[in-house]
Design a protein around this motif. Structure first.
Motif, PDB file in Angstrom:
ATOM      1  N   LEU A  50       0.266   2.053  -8.541  1.00 15.21           N
ATOM      2  CA  LEU A  50       1.122   1.696  -7.413  1.00 15.21           C
ATOM      3  C   LEU A  50       2.499   1.256  -7.890  1.00 15.21           C
ATOM      4  N   ASP A 105      -3.798   0.205  -3.055  1.00 20.50           N
ATOM      5  CA  ASP A 105      -3.625  -1.108  -2.449  1.00 20.50           C
ATOM      6  C   ASP A 105      -3.383  -2.150  -3.540  1.00 20.50           C
ATOM      7  N   LEU A 117      -5.159   6.055  -0.615  1.00 20.17           N
ATOM      8  CA  LEU A 117      -4.344   4.892  -0.293  1.00 20.17           C
ATOM      9  C   LEU A 117      -4.541   3.871  -1.408  1.00 20.17           C
ATOM     10  N   ASP A 162      -5.700  -0.460  -8.766  1.00 20.50           N
ATOM     11  CA  ASP A 162      -4.617   0.352  -8.198  1.00 20.50           C
ATOM     12  C   ASP A 162      -3.233  -0.105  -8.649  1.00 20.50           C
ATOM     13  N   GLN A 198       0.851  -1.194   0.000  1.00 22.17           N
ATOM     14  CA  GLN A 198       0.000   0.000   0.000  1.00 22.17           C
ATOM     15  C   GLN A 198       0.882   1.238   0.000  1.00 22.17           C
ATOM     16  N   ARG A 224      -8.327   0.670   1.646  1.00 20.84           N
ATOM     17  CA  ARG A 224      -7.961   1.612   0.591  1.00 20.84           C
ATOM     18  C   ARG A 224      -8.998   2.719   0.543  1.00 20.84           C
ATOM     19  N   TYR A 263       0.422   5.870  -0.368  1.00 17.82           N
ATOM     20  CA  TYR A 263      -0.434   7.037  -0.549  1.00 17.82           C
ATOM     21  C   TYR A 263       0.017   7.866  -1.743  1.00 17.82           C
TER      22      TYR A 263
END
Length: 121
Positions: free
Chosen positions: A91, A81, A79, A87, A62, A115, A64
């Protein structure tokens, strides 16, 4: 503004936009290592081998990303995840993009977080 800052209209800032290579974790690791070698920050050896072998998305599942515009108060953070397929691409861009990765917000625990969005510093 840090490389983690983003604005919904503009998308990720500071090189955090994932490339096609970063859609695949192994390709993202290889691209990161190649970039570090190119800039002279990494040479052959055990550190290079570890960077190629250790999936950052497992170590940091995870992270931010700031979604509010610079100067907007309170700032909005999402957030991301790894367990959420939507995501993963973004990410991976954060984890392998070369910037610092924000993994905690306002002293919250690192385990058991859902999340989604948060507000404030």
């Amino acid at each position: 503004m840090s490389t983690l800052d983003t604005c919904p209209a503009a998308g990720p800032v500071g090189g955090a936009t994932p490339t096609d290579a970063q859609a695949d974790p192994a390709a993202a690791r290889a691209a990161m290592v190649a970039r570090l070698e190119e800039e002279g920050s990494l040479r052959p050896g055990p550190v290079r081998d570890a960077l190629l072998a250790l999936p950052r998305e497992v170590l940091m599942p995870q992270a931010y990303v700031r979604r509010s515009a610079p100067g907007k108060e309170p700032p909005r953070w999402d957030l991301l995840d790894w367990s959420a397929p939507q995501d993963r691409r973004e990410l991976l861009g954060l984890l392998y993009g070369g910037a610092s990765v924000l993994v905690q917000h306002d002293g919250e625990p690192l385990l058991g977080r859902a999340r989604g969005s948060r507000r404030g510093r």
